[in-house]
Scaffold this active site. Structure first.
Site, short mmCIF file in Angstrom:
data_model
loop_
_atom_site.label_atom_id
_atom_site.label_comp_id
_atom_site.label_asym_id
_atom_site.label_seq_id
_atom_site.Cartn_x
_atom_site.Cartn_y
_atom_site.Cartn_z
N SER A 145 0.85 -1.21 0.00
CA SER A 145 0.00 0.00 0.00
C SER A 145 0.88 1.25 0.00
O SER A 145 1.93 1.28 0.65
CB SER A 145 -0.90 0.03 1.23
OG SER A 145 -1.56 1.27 1.30
N TYR A 158 -2.08 -2.09 10.27
CA TYR A 158 -2.21 -2.27 8.81
C TYR A 158 -0.97 -1.74 8.08
O TYR A 158 -0.39 -2.42 7.23
CB TYR A 158 -3.48 -1.57 8.32
CG TYR A 158 -3.64 -1.62 6.82
CD1 TYR A 158 -4.09 -2.77 6.18
CD2 TYR A 158 -3.31 -0.52 6.02
CE1 TYR A 158 -4.22 -2.82 4.80
CE2 TYR A 158 -3.44 -0.56 4.64
CZ TYR A 158 -3.90 -1.72 4.03
OH TYR A 158 -4.01 -1.77 2.67
N1 LIG Z 1 -8.74 -0.41 -1.88
C1 LIG Z 1 -7.73 0.39 -1.48
O1 LIG Z 1 -7.88 1.61 -1.34
C2 LIG Z 1 -6.37 -0.19 -1.22
C3 LIG Z 1 -5.28 0.69 -1.11
C4 LIG Z 1 -4.01 0.17 -0.87
C5 LIG Z 1 -3.84 -1.20 -0.75
N2 LIG Z 1 -4.92 -2.02 -0.83
C6 LIG Z 1 -4.69 -3.46 -0.71
O2 LIG Z 1 -5.21 -4.08 -1.86
C7 LIG Z 1 -5.71 -5.39 -1.54
C8 LIG Z 1 -7.17 -5.49 -1.94
O3 LIG Z 1 -7.90 -4.42 -1.34
P1 LIG Z 1 -9.49 -4.38 -1.38
O4 LIG Z 1 -9.88 -2.96 -1.32
O5 LIG Z 1 -10.00 -5.24 -2.48
O6 LIG Z 1 -9.81 -5.10 0.05
P2 LIG Z 1 -11.14 -5.83 0.55
O7 LIG Z 1 -11.12 -5.74 2.04
O8 LIG Z 1 -12.34 -5.34 -0.17
O9 LIG Z 1 -10.93 -7.36 0.10
C9 LIG Z 1 -10.06 -8.21 0.77
C10 LIG Z 1 -10.37 -9.65 0.39
O10 LIG Z 1 -9.48 -10.48 1.16
C11 LIG Z 1 -10.23 -11.57 1.68
N3 LIG Z 1 -9.58 -12.08 2.89
C12 LIG Z 1 -9.53 -11.50 4.12
N4 LIG Z 1 -8.90 -12.31 4.99
C13 LIG Z 1 -8.52 -13.41 4.29
C14 LIG Z 1 -7.82 -14.60 4.64
N5 LIG Z 1 -7.40 -14.83 5.89
N6 LIG Z 1 -7.60 -15.52 3.66
C15 LIG Z 1 -8.04 -15.31 2.41
N7 LIG Z 1 -8.73 -14.21 2.02
C16 LIG Z 1 -8.96 -13.27 2.96
C17 LIG Z 1 -11.61 -11.00 1.95
O11 LIG Z 1 -12.59 -12.01 2.06
C18 LIG Z 1 -11.79 -10.08 0.75
O12 LIG Z 1 -12.37 -10.77 -0.34
C19 LIG Z 1 -5.47 -5.55 -0.04
O13 LIG Z 1 -4.22 -6.19 0.16
C20 LIG Z 1 -5.42 -4.11 0.46
O14 LIG Z 1 -4.71 -4.01 1.66
C21 LIG Z 1 -6.18 -1.56 -1.07
#
Ligand SMILES: NC(=O)c1ccc[n+]([C@@H]2O[C@H](COP(=O)([O-])OP(=O)(O)OC[C@H]3O[C@@H](n4cnc5c(N)ncnc54)[C@H](O)[C@@H]3O)[C@@H](O)[C@H]2O)c1
Length: 252
Positions: A145, A158
């Site tokens: 991130s 986080y």
């Molecule tokens: N959306 C953003 O703004 C953003 C920004 C920076 C980084 N990220 C990173 O990008 C990635 C995706 O983000 P997102 O917005 O889609 O997140 P989200 O929370 O919508 O989705 C996360 C997914 O991970 C799954 N998950 C959670 N725990 C798990 C486990 N123990 N085993 C397997 N699956 C598991 C959940 O069921 C979900 O489908 C993440 O790593 C997040 O940290 C997101």
């Protein structure tokens, strides 16, 4: 377009959000997509949607923080397809997180976030690297991130977990490079998905947009092309890198 045709691509946390978008983009580009998530119905829905568009996909329920679950899941992929080419470590505790000051985070919550977001990346990479080493080709793409570049208050567990992912990627790149496996991190900025979350209020979203060189909202599609590129042969000499995709908010 990046060439990922017929590559076997495992994406964790692909039942929703960014992972779901990546799954569709890989499938649209001809890859065989393993849609993995702890949320099995969500993973199955993504697979149904991909198949409805004539893509090839398989659902894989897997808890990335559980060693047995990861070992069994990756074995199942190799049994079905004979190999595993690309791993996208995307699963994370993210949209469900509550913002709290550092001294109000329950220690059990700190441990859970590190367990899923960092140990999960380690476990999936460890078990995926074995079939990649056998074939002499592999790609590990870790979703970190851009908050790591800036620091952001109220979810230090986080941010710490995502900083750990970068160190893990760099060191794994050193260990796995001799086997034809690259390991890179992608650092997204705050990205709008179909999932509502408390971590960015509408006011904060506007403030984040004003900080960007490209002042607009970030979409999952802004990231998908970068992930596909890293998975392709075009990125074969690129490893241990951290690609920040935040519309030019931070320059590192
Ligand atoms: N959306 C953003 O703004 C953003 C920004 C920076 C980084 N990220 C990173 O990008 C990635 C995706 O983000 P997102 O917005 O889609 O997140 P989200 O929370 O919508 O989705 C996360 C997914 O991970 C799954 N998950 C959670 N725990 C798990 C486990 N123990 N085993 C397997 N699956 C598991 C959940 O069921 C979900 O489908 C993440 O790593 C997040 O940290 C997101």
């Amino acid at each position: 377009m990046a060439h990922v045709d017929k590559k076997v691509v495992l994406i964790t946390g692909a039942g929703q959000g960014l992972g779901r978008c990546f799954a569709h983009r890989f499938a649209d580009s001809g890859a065989i997509v393993i849609v993995s998530d702890i949320n099995e119905p969500a993973a199955k829905q993504v697979v149904d949607d991909i198949r409805a568009g004539s893509g090839e996909a398989m659902a894989l329920p897997m808890d990335v923080a559980d060693e047995e679950s990861v070992c069994a899941g990756i074995d199942e992929v190799v049994e079905n397809y004979g190999r595993l080419d690309v791993l996208v470590n995307n699963a994370s505790i993210f949209s469900t997180l509550k913002m709290r000051p550092y001294d109000e985070i329950p220690v059990a919550e700190w441990r859970k976030v590190i367990d899923v977001n960092l140990t999960g990346v380690y476990l999936c990479s460890r078990f995926a690297a074995a079939p990649m080493r056998e074939s002499g080709w592999g790609r590990i793409i870790n979703i970190s991130s851009a908050v790591v570049n800036m620091g952001r208050p109220l979810y230090v567990h986080y941010v710490a977990s995502k900083a750990g992912v970068i160190g893990l990627s760099r060191s794994l790149a050193r260990e796995l490079g001799p086997y034809g496996i690259t390991v890179n991190s992608v650092l997204p900025g705050a990205t709008d998905t179909e999932i509502e979350r408390d971590t960015v209020t509408p006011e904060q979203r506007e403030a984040l947009i004003r900080m960007r060189s490209i002042p607009r909202g970030e979409t999952p599609e802004d990231l998908a092309g970068v992930v596909l590129f890293l998975a392709s042969d075009d990125a074969s000499f690129l490893t241990g890198q951290s690609l920040t995709v935040d519309g030019g908010t931070t320059f590192l």
